[in-house]
Design a protein around this motif. Structure first.
Motif, PDB file in Angstrom:
ATOM      1  N   LEU A 132      -7.112  -4.523  -5.653  1.00 18.18           N
ATOM      2  CA  LEU A 132      -7.704  -3.344  -5.033  1.00 18.18           C
ATOM      3  C   LEU A 132      -8.675  -2.587  -5.923  1.00 18.18           C
ATOM      4  N   PHE A 133      -8.603  -2.766  -7.228  1.00 19.10           N
ATOM      5  CA  PHE A 133      -9.462  -2.013  -8.132  1.00 19.10           C
ATOM      6  C   PHE A 133     -10.492  -2.886  -8.853  1.00 19.10           C
TER       7      PHE A 133
ATOM      8  N   ASN B  16     -13.498  -0.925  -1.289  1.00 15.82           N
ATOM      9  CA  ASN B  16     -12.196  -0.722  -1.918  1.00 15.82           C
ATOM     10  C   ASN B  16     -11.901   0.757  -2.102  1.00 15.82           C
ATOM     11  N   ARG B  17     -12.919   1.512  -2.541  1.00 14.99           N
ATOM     12  CA  ARG B  17     -12.711   2.945  -2.769  1.00 14.99           C
ATOM     13  C   ARG B  17     -12.400   3.665  -1.464  1.00 14.99           C
TER      14      ARG B  17
ATOM     15  N   LEU C 227      -8.868   2.776  -0.319  1.00 21.70           N
ATOM     16  CA  LEU C 227      -7.831   3.428  -1.113  1.00 21.70           C
ATOM     17  C   LEU C 227      -7.539   4.826  -0.586  1.00 21.70           C
TER      18      LEU C 227
ATOM     19  N   PHE D 265     -13.424   5.942  -7.586  1.00 23.20           N
ATOM     20  CA  PHE D 265     -11.994   5.714  -7.791  1.00 23.20           C
ATOM     21  C   PHE D 265     -11.381   6.972  -8.420  1.00 23.20           C
TER      22      PHE D 265
ATOM     23  N   THR E 133       0.831  -1.211   0.000  1.00 25.97           N
ATOM     24  CA  THR E 133       0.000   0.000   0.000  1.00 25.97           C
ATOM     25  C   THR E 133       0.864   1.259   0.000  1.00 25.97           C
TER      26      THR E 133
ATOM     27  N   ILE F  37      -3.589   6.167   1.024  1.00 21.91           N
ATOM     28  CA  ILE F  37      -2.688   6.831   0.075  1.00 21.91           C
ATOM     29  C   ILE F  37      -2.279   8.229   0.517  1.00 21.91           C
TER      30      ILE F  37
END
Length: 527
Positions: free
Chosen positions: A169-170, A211-212, A215, A468, A135, A219
């Motif tokens: 992840l996407f 997932n979104r 993320l 995303f 990550t 990050i």
């Protein structure tokens, strides 16, 4: 009344994103007017003396910073800084009938020993290092794109340059990756929590909402660290308001916008103080609010799902797990009822229309990292703040509540504190400070409270579902325009989103405000 009758840009809403946009545009020589409904700027990113007669300024709604790019602080010359937390998280547990827990932080050796003490092997720690190494690499590649024109899906995938990570992840539900990587239920839950902050979903949601959310939580800053704003969240928005005014922007508070009309080239913005014209309007409010101002049909409902609690304590409570100091445990994120199984059970119960039997929540103590939010006497006496963020409590569960009788919220608060008490050696209630009127220093907000107070639709802290950070097919068709390229477009050419509802919105980031300003300046450079 505003000083002028027409402006280059009128910004609806004086939250942090609106102030970022105002500062950038005013510095570029544009005439800018910011209209704010409340009697102060800052929106959800404010500091408040929440308890009568008590010298403590709490970050009332938003409380940690991860997604704010350092370049915004530098570009705008802000006198604002954050401080790292020495501990990432602590999660109490009971194993073989004894209280224990997982401490992440205090150095690699300390964290490794904590994993071993919880699980009896080094496997989970090794998996943890490998997982977050991935990550971190992802963060370094993705975070810089958030203040650039919106990349296509293919371009972002190429930039990440790791097909396995992209797929996990996407394209596939996050639960698959978590279950393939970790075996311990508590460790799995600690990882999953970042996918559920303000997002009512499960680990295996095929729509990838989790997932979104995950993320954006891993990050920030290119590291995924969540940092403490020195002086509280209000220190950021006060600095932004000063920067905007210093650059020449006008800011009027206590001035709700009542209507917005546009023909795509010019616009009129109405408020109780009159109507002003604008070449462009930037909306630092939800898409629901934008539709209301335009007289259009509202977008699909966007439901929030969190309980927000602020507390002031005379001292930190003692823990049942005597191997960890409360000053360490509460310095990071203190997880309650957030094992993998508990999170899924809580979601299932809430989806069925009942409050979770064991409400999941996470807590942290701002004053351990930054005591400046407390008066000198409170610091001397050992007082501390606690901020609690509860998960899996969707707005629909509070439908019967009213401001005068928030019965559901009160039941949830009691159940949440009771769940916390199971890991304490003494009841938290005995540690609560009292205000000048003798009342316990604790306040709670449900999703519907956040809707009423801040205009968050259904209490949704992201204004709508997160997207995303790339252009989907519709965005790609809009990429011929500057607002489309920057992810801030609406259905009207000269009306832009500059708040959390923009693509790459959410959190205390300033990114939507920056990107809306860049879209305006790009369009101007072309004309």
């Amino acid at each position: 009344m505003p000083e002028r009758t027409s402006y280059d840009v009128v910004i609806v809403g004086g939250g942090h994103n609106g102030l970022v946009a105002a500062a950038y545009l005013a510095r570029a020589g544009r005439s800018v007017l910011v209209l704010e409904r409340l009697d102060h700027t800052g929106g959800a990113a404010v500091s408040t003396r929440a308890f009568t007669g008590v010298d403590a300024r709490l970050s009332r709604y938003s409380y940690l910073v991860s997604l704010l790019p350092p370049e915004i602080v530098r570009d705008l010359g802000l006198r604002f800084a954050v401080r790292k937390r020495t501990v990432s998280s602590y999660t109490p547990a009971v194993r073989d009938g004894r209280p224990t827990g997982l401490l992440v932080g205090g150095g690699e050796a300390r964290t490794r020993a904590s994993f071993f003490g919880l699980t009896g092997s080094n496997r989970e720690f090794t998996a943890w290092q490998r997982f977050y190494g991935t990550t971190h690499r992802l963060a370094r590649r993705v975070f810089p794109t958030l203040t650039e024109p919106l990349p296509t899906r293919a371009a972002l995938r190429a930039r990440i340059d790791d097909d396995a990570t992209w797929h996990a992840l996407f394209e596939r539900p996050l639960g698959e990756l978590i279950e393939a990587t970790f075996t311990d239920d508590l460790v799995r839950g600690v990882v999953l929590t970042d996918a559920l902050i303000g997002t009512f979903t499960t680990a295996h949601d095929p729509a990838l909402r989790q997932n979104r959310c995950f993320l954006y939580h891993v990050i920030g800053g290119g590291t995924g660290d969540w940092d403490v704003p020195i002086g509280g969240m209000g220190a950021l928005t006060d600095a932004l308001a000063d920067a905007a005014r210093g650059a020449g922007a006008e800011i009027i508070t206590g001035c709700p916008v009542t209507a917005l009309a546009t023909d795509g080239r010019t616009a009129e913005v109405s408020s109780p103080r009159g109507t002003v014209g604008a070449r462009r309007v930037l909306v630092n409010a939800s898409p629901r609010e934008l539709a209301r101002l335009l007289g259009e049909d509202p977008p699909p409902p966007a439901e929030g799902a969190q309980l927000k609690v602020n507390m002031l304590l005379t001292r930190l409570p003692r823990l049942r797990d005597t191997h960890v100091d409360p000053r360490e445990a509460f310095a990071g994120t203190f997880h309650i009822a957030e094992s993998y199984g508990q999170l899924e059970t809580a979601h299932r119960q809430a989806a069925a229309g009942t409050l979770p039997a064991a409400p999941p929540s996470e807590i942290y103590c701002h004053s351990l990292t930054d005591p400046s939010i407390l008066g000198d006497e409170l610091v001397r006496q050992g007082y501390h703040t606690l901020t609690l963020f509860g998960l899996h409590t969707p707005a629909r569960l509070f439908a019967a509540d009213t401001p005068e009788n928030p019965a559901t919220r009160d039941r949830l608060l009691a159940a949440t504190l009771e769940e916390l008490d199971t890991h304490l050696a003494e009841p938290l209630a005995g540690c609560l400070a009292r205000d000048a009127d003798g009342r316990p220093c604790i306040e709670a907000r449900s999703p519907l409270d956040l809707d009423r107070e801040l205009g968050l639709p259904g209490g949704n802290i992201f204004h709508r579902e997160l997207a995303f950070p790339y252009a989907d097919e519709e965005d790609e068709r809009a990429a011929a325009t500057a607002p489309g390229r920057w992810g801030v477009a609406t259905g009207h050419a000269n009306v832009l989103l500059c708040g959390a509802g923009a693509v790459r919105g959410g959190g205390v980031s300033g990114i939507p405000g920056h990107n809306a300003a860049m879209a305006v300046l790009e369009e101007d450079s072309r004309s």
